[in-house]
Enzyme design. Sequence first.
Site, PDB file in Angstrom:
ATOM      1  CE  LYS A  42     -10.956  20.387 -27.172  1.00  0.00           C
ATOM      2  NZ  LYS A  42      -9.774  20.599 -26.321  1.00  0.00           N
ATOM      3  NE  ARG A  91      -1.937  16.967 -21.991  1.00  0.00           N
ATOM      4  CZ  ARG A  91      -3.247  16.898 -22.010  1.00  0.00           C
ATOM      5  NH1 ARG A  91      -3.925  17.245 -20.954  1.00  0.00           N
ATOM      6  NH2 ARG A  91      -3.886  16.476 -23.084  1.00  0.00           N
TER       7      ARG A  91
HETATM    8  N1  COA Z   1      -0.961  21.430 -19.835  1.00  0.00           N
HETATM    9  C1  COA Z   1      -2.227  21.237 -19.502  1.00  0.00           C
HETATM   10  N2  COA Z   1      -3.164  20.862 -20.370  1.00  0.00           N
HETATM   11  C2  COA Z   1      -2.804  20.688 -21.628  1.00  0.00           C
HETATM   12  C3  COA Z   1      -1.493  20.875 -22.053  1.00  0.00           C
HETATM   13  C4  COA Z   1      -0.543  21.265 -21.082  1.00  0.00           C
HETATM   14  N3  COA Z   1       0.731  21.469 -21.368  1.00  0.00           N
HETATM   15  N4  COA Z   1      -1.422  20.613 -23.360  1.00  0.00           N
HETATM   16  C5  COA Z   1      -2.663  20.279 -23.735  1.00  0.00           C
HETATM   17  N5  COA Z   1      -3.498  20.319 -22.694  1.00  0.00           N
HETATM   18  C6  COA Z   1      -4.904  19.957 -22.664  1.00  0.00           C
HETATM   19  C7  COA Z   1      -5.842  21.070 -22.928  1.00  0.00           C
HETATM   20  O1  COA Z   1      -6.192  21.738 -21.751  1.00  0.00           O
HETATM   21  C8  COA Z   1      -6.992  20.357 -23.560  1.00  0.00           C
HETATM   22  O2  COA Z   1      -7.765  19.785 -22.577  1.00  0.00           O
HETATM   23  P1  COA Z   1      -9.305  19.493 -22.788  1.00  0.00           P
HETATM   24  O3  COA Z   1      -9.471  18.735 -24.068  1.00  0.00           O
HETATM   25  O4  COA Z   1      -9.616  18.710 -21.585  1.00  0.00           O
HETATM   26  O5  COA Z   1     -10.002  20.813 -22.825  1.00  0.00           O
HETATM   27  C9  COA Z   1      -6.315  19.240 -24.329  1.00  0.00           C
HETATM   28  O6  COA Z   1      -5.116  19.009 -23.675  1.00  0.00           O
HETATM   29  C10 COA Z   1      -5.946  19.580 -25.725  1.00  0.00           C
HETATM   30  O7  COA Z   1      -6.391  20.822 -25.992  1.00  0.00           O
HETATM   31  P2  COA Z   1      -5.559  22.068 -26.556  1.00  0.00           P
HETATM   32  O8  COA Z   1      -4.114  21.984 -26.318  1.00  0.00           O
HETATM   33  O9  COA Z   1      -6.290  23.288 -26.119  1.00  0.00           O
HETATM   34  O10 COA Z   1      -5.704  21.861 -27.987  1.00  0.00           O
HETATM   35  P3  COA Z   1      -7.005  21.553 -28.689  1.00  0.00           P
HETATM   36  O11 COA Z   1      -6.875  20.142 -29.039  1.00  0.00           O
HETATM   37  O12 COA Z   1      -8.231  21.950 -28.030  1.00  0.00           O
HETATM   38  O13 COA Z   1      -6.850  22.569 -29.855  1.00  0.00           O
HETATM   39  C11 COA Z   1      -6.202  23.366 -31.946  1.00  0.00           C
HETATM   40  C12 COA Z   1      -6.345  22.194 -30.988  1.00  0.00           C
HETATM   41  C13 COA Z   1      -6.905  24.613 -31.468  1.00  0.00           C
HETATM   42  C14 COA Z   1      -4.733  23.655 -32.079  1.00  0.00           C
HETATM   43  C15 COA Z   1      -6.811  22.854 -33.249  1.00  0.00           C
HETATM   44  O14 COA Z   1      -8.155  22.509 -33.021  1.00  0.00           O
HETATM   45  C16 COA Z   1      -6.726  23.867 -34.354  1.00  0.00           C
HETATM   46  O15 COA Z   1      -5.687  24.031 -34.933  1.00  0.00           O
HETATM   47  N6  COA Z   1      -7.855  24.547 -34.634  1.00  0.00           N
HETATM   48  C17 COA Z   1      -7.920  25.535 -35.709  1.00  0.00           C
HETATM   49  C18 COA Z   1      -8.658  24.950 -36.917  1.00  0.00           C
HETATM   50  C19 COA Z   1      -7.734  24.091 -37.740  1.00  0.00           C
HETATM   51  O16 COA Z   1      -6.744  24.559 -38.291  1.00  0.00           O
HETATM   52  N7  COA Z   1      -8.089  22.812 -37.858  1.00  0.00           N
HETATM   53  C20 COA Z   1      -7.309  21.868 -38.607  1.00  0.00           C
HETATM   54  C21 COA Z   1      -6.188  21.305 -37.782  1.00  0.00           C
HETATM   55  S1  COA Z   1      -5.192  20.200 -38.723  1.00  0.00           S
END
Ligand code: COA
Length: 159
Positions: A42, A91
């Site tokens: 990201k 959400r």
């Molecule tokens: N309130 C506000 N925003 C929220 C939210 C909430 N309750 N829930 C999710 N979001 C937003 C985040 O801010 C983020 O926004 P952005 O994309 O605009 O930055 C988006 O929704 C989703 O992001 P986030 O919840 O941070 O999750 P992610 O999708 O970035 O992260 C991980 C996902 C880190 C959990 C995933 O990439 C992971 O597990 N990584 C480790 C490596 C791995 O195991 N990979 C295989 C996975 S099967």
Amino acid sequence: MKIKAIYPGTFDPVTNGHRDIVKRAAKLFEHVTVAVAANPSKIPVFTLEKRVELANVVLTDINNITVRGFDGLLAEFAKQCGAQVIVRGLRAMSDFEYEFQMAGMNRLLTPDIETIFLTPATEYTYISSSLVREIAALGGPVDDFVSPIVCAALEKKMC
Ligand code: COA
């Protein structure tokens, strides 16, 4: 039964919506690890250390949680933390497809850990870290979406 949970995300930066989900999870589980993913794919704006620091400050009043950074597979880190449950926030329907796929993959990787979904309060439905960053970069107000310390960190980063 005392259940430990893990709430993973990139938290770039942590928002009031994330905090809302953490508070809900902390009421349901004995302990919640807020797991801040390095997530180089990201290209986060804040370093992992800064994202952990901000989350620690923003969530300091919630007793049964720990904020930890991690690099690598969530499934492995969840096991290391002794978590039986992965918490994710939903959400809107648009979140569902990605979340469904990730939950399925994580189940294949660690069948003993369940993913559960929590919904935030309505006022947080539209918040996302990237929108907050964009508004801040364009000089708009973000104080309704993030805590004052995150506002200050965004201001410093964006100027
Ligand atoms: N309130 C506000 N925003 C929220 C939210 C909430 N309750 N829930 C999710 N979001 C937003 C985040 O801010 C983020 O926004 P952005 O994309 O605009 O930055 C988006 O929704 C989703 O992001 P986030 O919840 O941070 O999750 P992610 O999708 O970035 O992260 C991980 C996902 C880190 C959990 C995933 O990439 C992971 O597990 N990584 C480790 C490596 C791995 O195991 N990979 C295989 C996975 S099967």
